[in-house]
Design an enzyme around this catalytic site. Structure first.
Site, PDB file in Angstrom:
ATOM      1  N   SER A 166      28.206  33.952  41.002  1.00 38.74           N
ATOM      2  CA  SER A 166      29.304  34.258  40.093  1.00 38.74           C
ATOM      3  C   SER A 166      29.572  35.764  40.055  1.00 38.74           C
ATOM      4  O   SER A 166      29.852  36.358  41.106  1.00 38.74           O
ATOM      5  CB  SER A 166      29.011  33.681  38.705  1.00 38.74           C
ATOM      6  OG  SER A 166      30.177  33.631  37.917  1.00 38.74           O
ATOM      7  N   ASP A 261      35.093  23.760  39.434  1.00 42.48           N
ATOM      8  CA  ASP A 261      34.985  25.199  39.176  1.00 42.48           C
ATOM      9  C   ASP A 261      36.370  25.792  39.026  1.00 42.48           C
ATOM     10  O   ASP A 261      37.198  25.714  39.948  1.00 42.48           O
ATOM     11  CB  ASP A 261      34.237  25.875  40.320  1.00 42.48           C
ATOM     12  CG  ASP A 261      33.971  27.352  40.074  1.00 42.48           C
ATOM     13  OD1 ASP A 261      34.305  27.855  38.975  1.00 42.48           O
ATOM     14  OD2 ASP A 261      33.412  28.001  40.975  1.00 42.48           O
ATOM     15  N   HIS A 291      30.562  24.998  38.238  1.00 44.21           N
ATOM     16  CA  HIS A 291      30.237  26.419  38.304  1.00 44.21           C
ATOM     17  C   HIS A 291      28.898  26.642  37.593  1.00 44.21           C
ATOM     18  O   HIS A 291      28.636  26.080  36.540  1.00 44.21           O
ATOM     19  CB  HIS A 291      31.333  27.222  37.593  1.00 44.21           C
ATOM     20  CG  HIS A 291      31.185  28.699  37.705  1.00 44.21           C
ATOM     21  ND1 HIS A 291      31.843  29.449  38.662  1.00 44.21           N
ATOM     22  CD2 HIS A 291      30.453  29.590  36.983  1.00 44.21           C
ATOM     23  CE1 HIS A 291      31.521  30.718  38.519  1.00 44.21           C
ATOM     24  NE2 HIS A 291      30.680  30.830  37.503  1.00 44.21           N
TER      25      HIS A 291
END
Length: 322
Positions: A166, A261, A291
């Protein structure tokens, strides 16, 4: 109007659904941004230090270095006594606002064992107390320090890779952008799990997964604003990788995509642009996961598979010792 949270939970594998449901059951209702920085950190900065680690490694050492804004803490995982090991510098995720070394302990241990390399996990400065470019500067300084201190760290300075999930994937790209613009040596390879790569915040995934568990649209926008507001970051390729004019210089990259996501459209576009520019990029999507899944190999089967795939990529591109 995107899918409901219930509908998206049904898209997930059983173990990923259980993980996401446990977060939803144990935290106040999303979007989490409504609880402010302290509230969001109380939800996500719990780490995993309360239970035994899932993967024993040879040793774990806490280190510090002089960073641009003061001492930087890092955690070094070693697979053996052997010197001149290849190394991965790992940048944790958390929207540049949350995230800790404990939160990525499992994935760092797993990469250490499966890629047979030293893993150095970095506790960079977080927003909003330290907005862009603080975290990017910390990560670049860490890369420079690791190469300079390779002998004392027992690693091969010519076999260093970067990895991150991320926001950490964004920071790994920021290091490569800074190095490429300065015409300096880049890392041997990259492992990026669902990184934010654009500031457009539009596209099919932003619509379909607006209310996704773990990270929804409102929270993604909130994280980004905390990192970039008032800093000029929206015009800087170190913050917005898709703006980079040096994508051709990226080292071999393994980009991990999660099916559910909100960011997926962005890093899919980034991967396509990097490929067109001449970079070697493998984008691999893992279905049935949200995610945030990559750092949960103890709970999610697809995370274990993704770690194994990432380790294979790393071993391939480390090559032999020079």
């Amino acid at each position: 109007m995107g899918l409901s949270v219930t509908a998206m939970l049904e898209l997930l594998d059983e173990d990923a659904r259980s993980f996401a449901q446990a977060l939803l059951d144990g935290a106040p209702p999303p979007p989490y941004a409504q609880y402010g920085v302290d509230g969001v950190r109380s939800i996500f900065d719990t780490g995993n230090s309360a239970r035994p680690p899932i993967r024993p490694v040879h040793s774990v050492e806490e280190r510090t270095m002089d960073g641009p804004g003061g001492p930087l803490r890092m955690r070094c995982y070693r697979p053996s006594f052997a010197a001149e090991r290849p190394a991965v510098i790992y940048f944790h995720g958390g929207g540049f606002v949350v995230g800790t070394l404990n939160g990525v302990d499992d994935v760092c241990r797993s990469l250490c064992v499966e890629a047979d390399c030293v893993v150095i996990s970095v506790d960079y400065r977080r927003a909003p107390e330290h907005a862009f470019p603080a975290a990017a500067d910390d990560c670049l300084r860490t890369y420079e320090w690791v190469r300079r201190e390779a002998l004392s760290l027992g690693i091969d300075p010519h076999r260093i890779a970067l990895a991150g999930d991320s926001a950490g994937g964004n920071l790994a790209l920021s290091v490569c952008t800074a190095l490429a613009e300065a015409r300096r040596d880049l890392p041997r390879s990259l492992v990026l799990a669902y990184p934010p790569t654009s500031n457009a915040h539009t596209g099919p995934s932003w619509e379909a997964f607006e209310h996704a568990p773990i990270l929804g649209k409102a929270d993604a926008l909130w994280f980004w604003s905390n990192y970039t507001e008032g800093s000029g970051a929206d015009l800087d390729p170190r913050a917005v990788p898709i703006l980079s004019t040096t994508l051709h210089a990226l080292p071999p990259t393994f980009l991990i995509a999660a099916e559910v996501d909100v960011l997926r459209s962005d890093y899919e576009e980034f991967a396509a642009m990097a490929l067109c520019a001449g970079a070697e990029v493998e984008l691999r999507q893992y279905d049935g996961v949200p995610h945030g899944f990559f750092t949960e190999p103890a709970a999610i089967g697809k995370a274990r598979r993704a770690v194994t795939d990432a380790a294979r990529h790393l071993r391939t591109h480390f090559g032999p010792s020079l």
